[in-house]
Design a protein around this motif. Structure first.
Motif, PDB file in Angstrom:
ATOM      1  N   SER A  74       0.819  -1.212   0.000  1.00 48.87           N
ATOM      2  CA  SER A  74       0.000   0.000   0.000  1.00 48.87           C
ATOM      3  C   SER A  74       0.848   1.255   0.000  1.00 48.87           C
ATOM      4  O   SER A  74       1.955   1.284   0.551  1.00 48.87           O
ATOM      5  CB  SER A  74      -0.917   0.022   1.226  1.00 48.87           C
ATOM      6  OG  SER A  74      -1.647   1.236   1.284  1.00 48.87           O
ATOM      7  N   HIS A  76      -0.647   3.960   1.347  1.00 51.03           N
ATOM      8  CA  HIS A  76      -1.258   4.655   2.479  1.00 51.03           C
ATOM      9  C   HIS A  76      -1.588   6.108   2.113  1.00 51.03           C
ATOM     10  O   HIS A  76      -1.575   6.986   2.970  1.00 51.03           O
ATOM     11  CB  HIS A  76      -0.368   4.606   3.724  1.00 51.03           C
ATOM     12  CG  HIS A  76      -0.163   3.220   4.243  1.00 51.03           C
ATOM     13  ND1 HIS A  76      -1.148   2.519   4.904  1.00 51.03           N
ATOM     14  CD2 HIS A  76       0.913   2.391   4.166  1.00 51.03           C
ATOM     15  CE1 HIS A  76      -0.686   1.324   5.231  1.00 51.03           C
ATOM     16  NE2 HIS A  76       0.549   1.220   4.788  1.00 51.03           N
ATOM     17  N   GLU A 114      -3.958  -1.800  -4.716  1.00 51.14           N
ATOM     18  CA  GLU A 114      -3.226  -1.770  -3.458  1.00 51.14           C
ATOM     19  C   GLU A 114      -4.147  -2.276  -2.358  1.00 51.14           C
ATOM     20  O   GLU A 114      -5.362  -2.385  -2.546  1.00 51.14           O
ATOM     21  CB  GLU A 114      -2.703  -0.364  -3.138  1.00 51.14           C
ATOM     22  CG  GLU A 114      -3.774   0.680  -2.965  1.00 51.14           C
ATOM     23  CD  GLU A 114      -3.222   1.977  -2.364  1.00 51.14           C
ATOM     24  OE1 GLU A 114      -2.218   1.921  -1.630  1.00 51.14           O
ATOM     25  OE2 GLU A 114      -3.835   3.039  -2.613  1.00 51.14           O
ATOM     26  N   ALA A 116      -5.007  -1.667   1.740  1.00 54.63           N
ATOM     27  CA  ALA A 116      -4.798  -0.809   2.917  1.00 54.63           C
ATOM     28  C   ALA A 116      -5.994  -0.938   3.841  1.00 54.63           C
ATOM     29  O   ALA A 116      -7.023  -0.289   3.629  1.00 54.63           O
ATOM     30  CB  ALA A 116      -4.597   0.640   2.487  1.00 54.63           C
ATOM     31  N   TYR A 119      -8.176   2.002   5.153  1.00 53.56           N
ATOM     32  CA  TYR A 119      -9.079   2.723   4.251  1.00 53.56           C
ATOM     33  C   TYR A 119     -10.542   2.518   4.648  1.00 53.56           C
ATOM     34  O   TYR A 119     -11.352   3.441   4.556  1.00 53.56           O
ATOM     35  CB  TYR A 119      -8.875   2.266   2.812  1.00 53.56           C
ATOM     36  CG  TYR A 119      -7.630   2.781   2.128  1.00 53.56           C
ATOM     37  CD1 TYR A 119      -6.736   3.648   2.775  1.00 53.56           C
ATOM     38  CD2 TYR A 119      -7.326   2.408   0.821  1.00 53.56           C
ATOM     39  CE1 TYR A 119      -5.593   4.112   2.129  1.00 53.56           C
ATOM     40  CE2 TYR A 119      -6.193   2.876   0.173  1.00 53.56           C
ATOM     41  CZ  TYR A 119      -5.328   3.724   0.823  1.00 53.56           C
ATOM     42  OH  TYR A 119      -4.200   4.189   0.181  1.00 53.56           O
TER      43      TYR A 119
END
Length: 300
Positions: A74, A76, A114, A116, A119
């Motif tokens: 990720s 971020h 990705e 994460a 999120y």
């Protein structure tokens, strides 16, 4: 697979490696206008199998890794690096030329993404993603919130960031995270370690955090899966995710579990309390999504 990072690490001493890495980052930013935004995001949940699914996906020849290759999961961007801007975000993904080369070689569409888990939980991320990538596809893994909370605590404990026992950490959560969600909303550049690290109980109220995504994206853009399905049938779950992303079937070789942490069993009294606490939230989630989760059942 030999990555750019591997070649850099073998070729240069530490100081030079740092300069080479910085140069690659700058190159990514200079070429950002040739780097499309992702096709998919794995947005959660934390300790729900996102790392395992991500590692299965990047074994697919049509799912290229992030750039530079040491950013393995990720950027971020939407929760921690928002201040860096869109060019910085795009710099982490392959160029149109690289994607076209893969498509010619393997005869199918590339899919870039990705993973994460924060999120899903961050209050501003659904809006940010909708503004930048309105057609992105979203994969959500949801684990039994009782087990998720305990696994989250074990991770923090193992990293040396959690001095408290599990029951004590649950009791301290309201004080530790007080006002952090409001600060994140009020200040778009605020980053809260406490909100990420110590949100053991709050993260398991899944519908509360999933609703903003459901309100901003078409239902066909979201694939919500029980984590337990991934654990029981990784091959079948992987195939379902590939279908959702429009990728041809692929055998990743094996389905090892990533980031698994062994520990003593949870205290039965704590388990009973959490099970009762989550019950109404789980039932509401199951009814809203039309998914029969194993853990959305009345407590014993």
């Amino acid at each position: 697979m030999t990555t750019i990072r591997d070649r850099v690490n073998r070729a240069a001493p530490a100081g030079l490696r740092d300069r080479l890495k910085a140069g690659l980052v700058r190159y990514g930013e200079r070429t950002a206008d040739r780097r499309p935004t992702p096709d998919f995001l794995i947005i959660g949940t934390k300790r729900g199998g996102t790392t395992s699914l991500w590692n299965y996906l990047i074994r697919h020849p049509l799912v290229p890794r992030l750039f530079p290759a040491w950013n393995t999961k990720s950027t971020h961007y939407f929760e921690e690096n928002w201040h860096r801007g869109e060019r910085w975000y795009r710099s982490h993904f392959p160029t149109e030329r690289q994607r076209a080369a893969l498509e010619r070689r393997y005869g199918g569409p590339t899919r870039v993404g990705e993973a994460a888990p924060l999120y899903l939980f961050h209050p501003l991320v659904p809006w940010r993603v909708r503004e930048l990538m309105p057609r992105v596809r979203l994969v959500v893994l949801l684990r039994d919130p009782v087990e998720r909370a305990y696994s989250h605590w074990k991770e923090r404990r193992g990293e040396g960031k959690e001095p408290l026992g599990f029951a004590e950490a649950l009791a301290a959560e309201p004080v530790r995270t007080a006002g952090e969600r409001e600060r994140l909303i009020a200040d778009p550049y605020h980053v809260s370690e406490a909100y990420d690290w110590y949100s053991y109980r709050a993260r398991g109220r899944y519908l509360e955090h999933l609703t903003p995504w459901l309100e901003r994206f078409d239902p066909g853009q979201l694939l919500v899966l029980p984590s337990e399905t991934l654990y029981r049938d990784p091959a079948g779950t992987y195939a379902r995710v590939l279908d959702f992303l429009g990728l041809p079937r692929h055998d990743p070789g094996r389905y090892e579990v990533f980031n698994h942490r062994r520990s003593a069993p949870m205290d039965p009294a704590v388990r009973a309390e959490l099970t009762a606490y989550y019950h109404p939230y789980n039932v509401a989630l199951s009814e809203r999504l039309g998914i029969a989760f194993d853990w959305a059942v009345p407590p014993a």
